[in-house]
Design an enzyme around this catalytic site. Structure first.
Site, PDB file in Angstrom:
ATOM      1  N   LYS A   1       0.965   0.625  -1.890  1.00  0.00           N
ATOM      2  CA  LYS A   1       0.008   0.362  -3.036  1.00  0.00           C
ATOM      3  C   LYS A   1      -1.947   0.985  -1.774  1.00  0.00           C
ATOM      4  O   LYS A   1      -2.146   0.199  -1.483  1.00  0.00           O
ATOM      5  CB  LYS A   1      -0.456  -1.530  -3.287  1.00  0.00           C
TER       6      LYS A   1
ATOM      7  N   GLU B   1      -0.386  -3.264   1.322  1.00  0.00           N
ATOM      8  CA  GLU B   1      -1.856  -2.743   0.341  1.00  0.00           C
ATOM      9  C   GLU B   1      -2.466  -2.354   1.168  1.00  0.00           C
ATOM     10  O   GLU B   1      -3.564  -3.831   1.505  1.00  0.00           O
ATOM     11  CB  GLU B   1      -1.905  -3.755  -0.554  1.00  0.00           C
TER      12      GLU B   1
END
Length: 297
Positions: free
Chosen positions: A214, A177
């Site tokens: 992500k 992420e």
């Protein structure tokens, strides 16, 4: 070893990921939004008890299940606790059909070169081994990009993949992420640099191993489509990043192949003061809206 049923679900299942991984730094805000202010607790232990009650109420709700929710990301404290008398990860999979992930990062370093790298993660191998033993399928690690600085973004991506390789060595699937802050003026340029850096690192992942990504909802629609189609990527998921749920859902629905991994946007409108009927109805509407946006592309 990777659970093949869970892997198939994460590869081709329809739905989204619930991010239930607020940590020590973000928990007070999450509780405030849920209608519980700081006067309700005086210690970290009491704070974590309250956030666990909130998460348990969400997860045990009849509308929270694998029909629309593919997976849930847990905070370490949640992994180590029970839900309805069953270890949290086991409850999610056995009772709800929801794949359990674990947040492993320990927060962010101070900003430098326009980015915030992850803090060191002490005893990561021990944590990963414990996660495997508790039935966790994968992990999530977050850093932040605050400017279109090629050197800084390169450091973020390199660190993300260094940690991801450690995760893969334990048979877990990492979610990387590198969040791009949605309010920065050069967001689109940062996303160009990030996509190229991610692609370069993905090409070096050994055959037989795959990761998930992500990412912030992109400025340019379908900007991350090449990543969703990359052979080393199981799924690309999107964070809400400060958008309201309606805004995030509208942007998500335009992007082919992206599904949601929302935290605050999922719990928007939920309150400790709601009756069970009100809570269920609010959560059901949120889950349906996020599901619809996730499968639209």
């Amino acid at each position: 070893m990777t659970n093949h049923t869970q892997a198939e679900r994460m590869t081709s299942g329809r739905g989204f990921i619930a991010a239930l991984d607020q940590s020590g730094g973000s928990t007070p805000k999450a509780l405030r939004l849920y209608g519980i202010d700081e006067s309700s607790y005086s210690t970290d232990a009491e704070m974590f008890d309250l956030i666990h009650e909130m998460r348990s109420r969400i997860v045990t709700s009849p509308v929270f299940n694998g029909d629309r929710v593919l997976a849930a990301i847990l905070f370490e404290e949640t992994m180590d606790r029970d839900i309805a008398g069953t270890p949290s990860a086991t409850y999610l999979w056995d009772e709800k059909g929801v794949v359990p992930f674990l947040k492993i990062d320990k927060g962010l370093q101070d900003a430098a070169n326009g980015v915030q790298l992850m803090k060191p993660i002490p005893d990561l191998d021990e944590l990963l081994a414990r996660a495997v033993g508790k039935g966790i399928f994968g992990t999530k690690e977050r850093s932040v990009i605050g400017a279109a600085d090629a050197e800084g973004i390169g450091r973020v991506v390199t660190q993300q993949f260094d940690v991801a390789r450690q995760v893969l060595a334990h048979g877990l699937v990492p979610i990387l992420e590198p969040e791009v802050t949605i309010s920065i003026a050069d967001k689109a340029a940062a996303e160009d640099i990030l996509r190229d850096a991610l692609t370069e690192q993905l090409d070096g992942i050994p055959d037989g191993q795959k990761v998930m990504l992500k990412l912030s909802l992109p400025t340019e629609t379908n900007h991350y489509l090449p990543l969703t189609e990359h052979p080393k990527v199981i799924r690309v998921v999107a964070l809400s990043g400060g958008y309201s749920r309606d805004e995030a859902d509208a942007l998500l629905a335009k992007n082919t192949g992206l599904i949601a991994s929302f935290s605050r946007a999922l719990t928007e409108g939920l309150s400790a003061q709601q009756s069970d009927e009100e809570f269920t109805a609010t959560l059901d509407a949120a889950i349906q809206a996020i599901y619809d946006a996730s499968v639209a592309g």
